[in-house]
Design an enzyme around this catalytic site. Structure first.
Site, PDB file in Angstrom:
ATOM      1  N   MET A  37       0.729  -1.910   0.237  1.00 56.20           N
ATOM      2  CA  MET A  37      -0.141   0.059  -0.172  1.00 56.20           C
ATOM      3  C   MET A  37       0.853   1.551   0.134  1.00 56.20           C
ATOM      4  SD  MET A  37      -3.898  -0.226   1.527  1.00 56.20           S
ATOM      5  CE  MET A  37      -3.038  -0.096   3.452  1.00 56.20           C
ATOM      6  N   HIS A  41       8.986   0.849   2.821  1.00 55.29           N
ATOM      7  CA  HIS A  41      10.134   0.758   4.316  1.00 55.29           C
ATOM      8  C   HIS A  41      10.811  -0.174   3.649  1.00 55.29           C
ATOM      9  CE1 HIS A  41       8.099  -2.374   6.343  1.00 55.29           C
ATOM     10  NE2 HIS A  41       7.406  -0.728   6.807  1.00 55.29           N
ATOM     11  N   HIS A  44      10.261  -3.802   3.169  1.00 60.22           N
ATOM     12  CA  HIS A  44       9.301  -3.881   1.882  1.00 60.22           C
ATOM     13  C   HIS A  44      10.263  -3.951   1.004  1.00 60.22           C
ATOM     14  CE1 HIS A  44       6.065  -0.956   3.175  1.00 60.22           C
ATOM     15  NE2 HIS A  44       5.216  -2.453   3.266  1.00 60.22           N
ATOM     16  N   GLN A  68     -10.170  -2.936   2.739  1.00 60.09           N
ATOM     17  CA  GLN A  68      -9.642  -2.648   3.769  1.00 60.09           C
ATOM     18  C   GLN A  68      -9.804  -1.455   5.225  1.00 60.09           C
ATOM     19  OE1 GLN A  68      -5.999  -4.231   2.519  1.00 60.09           O
ATOM     20  NE2 GLN A  68      -4.729  -3.410   4.148  1.00 60.09           N
ATOM     21  N   LYS A 173       4.820 -10.129   8.861  1.00 55.22           N
ATOM     22  CA  LYS A 173       4.823  -9.388  10.185  1.00 55.22           C
ATOM     23  C   LYS A 173       3.444  -9.261  10.210  1.00 55.22           C
ATOM     24  CE  LYS A 173       4.686  -4.836   9.546  1.00 55.22           C
ATOM     25  NZ  LYS A 173       3.337  -4.804   9.283  1.00 55.22           N
ATOM     26  N   GLN A 177      -2.335 -12.400   7.849  1.00 58.96           N
ATOM     27  CA  GLN A 177      -2.684 -11.828   6.737  1.00 58.96           C
ATOM     28  C   GLN A 177      -2.260 -12.659   5.574  1.00 58.96           C
ATOM     29  OE1 GLN A 177      -2.483  -7.607   4.649  1.00 58.96           O
ATOM     30  NE2 GLN A 177      -0.472  -8.085   4.215  1.00 58.96           N
ATOM     31  N   MET A 208       9.935  -3.456  11.531  1.00 59.26           N
ATOM     32  CA  MET A 208       9.321  -2.344  10.741  1.00 59.26           C
ATOM     33  C   MET A 208       8.032  -2.614  10.282  1.00 59.26           C
ATOM     34  SD  MET A 208      13.208  -1.924   8.437  1.00 59.26           S
ATOM     35  CE  MET A 208      14.823  -2.133   9.065  1.00 59.26           C
TER      36      MET A 208
HETATM   37  O1  PAF Z   1       0.404  -5.440   3.355  1.00 57.57           O
HETATM   38  C1  PAF Z   1      -0.232  -5.112   2.858  1.00 57.57           C
HETATM   39  O2  PAF Z   1      -0.317  -3.915   2.632  1.00 57.57           O
HETATM   40  C2  PAF Z   1      -1.964  -4.666   2.584  1.00 57.57           C
HETATM   41  O3  PAF Z   1      -2.728  -5.434   2.827  1.00 57.57           O
HETATM   42  C3  PAF Z   1      -1.930  -5.316   0.660  1.00 57.57           C
HETATM   43  C4  PAF Z   1      -1.439  -6.798   0.947  1.00 57.57           C
HETATM   44  C5  PAF Z   1      -0.741  -4.563  -0.274  1.00 57.57           C
HETATM   45  C6  PAF Z   1      -3.968  -5.340   0.731  1.00 57.57           C
HETATM   46  O4  PAF Z   1      -3.867  -4.036   0.006  1.00 57.57           O
END
Ligand code: PAF
Length: 213
Positions: A37, A41, A44, A68, A173, A177, A208
């Protein structure tokens, strides 16, 4: 549409993104996706590194997913920094960025418990289909954010259909999910290998995270 003025191709439509991925695959390249999203940092970037180790080309998506967020959660003030994100992704070795303007527009009433109701309701392209992982989405984060995993699964499904990755890399982290998405991929027979990478930590041991920054 690809912005040719940048060395890193940035696609904003599903059709252009899919066409680019299919070209890569036709040339025999394995494709990895790192969904984000934005407001990136080092955590990612470690996912991009892991993706590069598993595929020939890496697409990173940047999309702040409205489905979400609940009504009381601050979608509108969620931090965004696309220019820095693109520069970081390029430096990390990503091959393309998918930056859709809108991936999901809900119809009135379809997003009960979510702030998509009332925000994007009158759009001519509105959707009413969602993906839910019934049991795993309920406890932990799902307890306090009942709308959350449905929004994640729906948008990740769309990202998988558009980017057609062989591999998708997530951070552990966000452990629930990762488990929910892995289950969705198993249950719905997506041809995607889901990889969950260990938590990246600051020097003082803190995970992080966008939230922590
Ligand atoms: O973890 C995230 O940044 C979000 O939940 C994702 C997996 C990109 C879905 O929008």
């Amino acid at each position: 549409m690809s912005d040719e003025s940048q060395e890193l191709p940035v696609f904003t439509t599903a059709a252009d993104m899919r066409a680019w991925v299919r070209k890569q695959k036709k040339s025999g390249r394995k494709v990895a996706l790192v969904p984000t999203m934005g407001y990136l940092h080092d955590g990612h970037l470690s996912l991009v590194k892991a993706a590069l180790e598993r595929a020939d080309v890496v697409v990173a998506s940047i999309y702040v997913n409205p489905t979400q967020f609940a009504a009381h959660e601050d979608f509108d003030v969620y931090p965004r920094n696309p220019d820095d994100d693109r520069a970081m992704l390029k430096a990390a070795g990503a091959h393309a960025v998918f930056e859709p303007e809108s991936l999901y527009v809900a119809v009135p009433g379809a997003g009960e418990g979510s702030n998509v109701v009332g925000r994007e309701t009158q759009h001519p392209d509105s959707h009413e289909t969602y993906v839910t992982v019934e049991r795993l989405q309920k406890p932990l984060c799902g307890g306090s954010r009942p709308h959350f995993f449905r929004g994640v699964c729906t948008v990740v499904t769309k990202l998988f259909h558009i980017c057609e990755p062989d591999v998708a890399v997530f951070g552990r982290k966000d452990y629930q999910q990762w488990r929910v998405i892995s289950r969705m991929v198993r249950d719905l027979d997506f041809a995607v290998e889901v990889v969950g990478m260990p938590i990246c930590r600051e020097a003082d041991g803190l995970a992080m995270s966008r939230g922590n920054s």
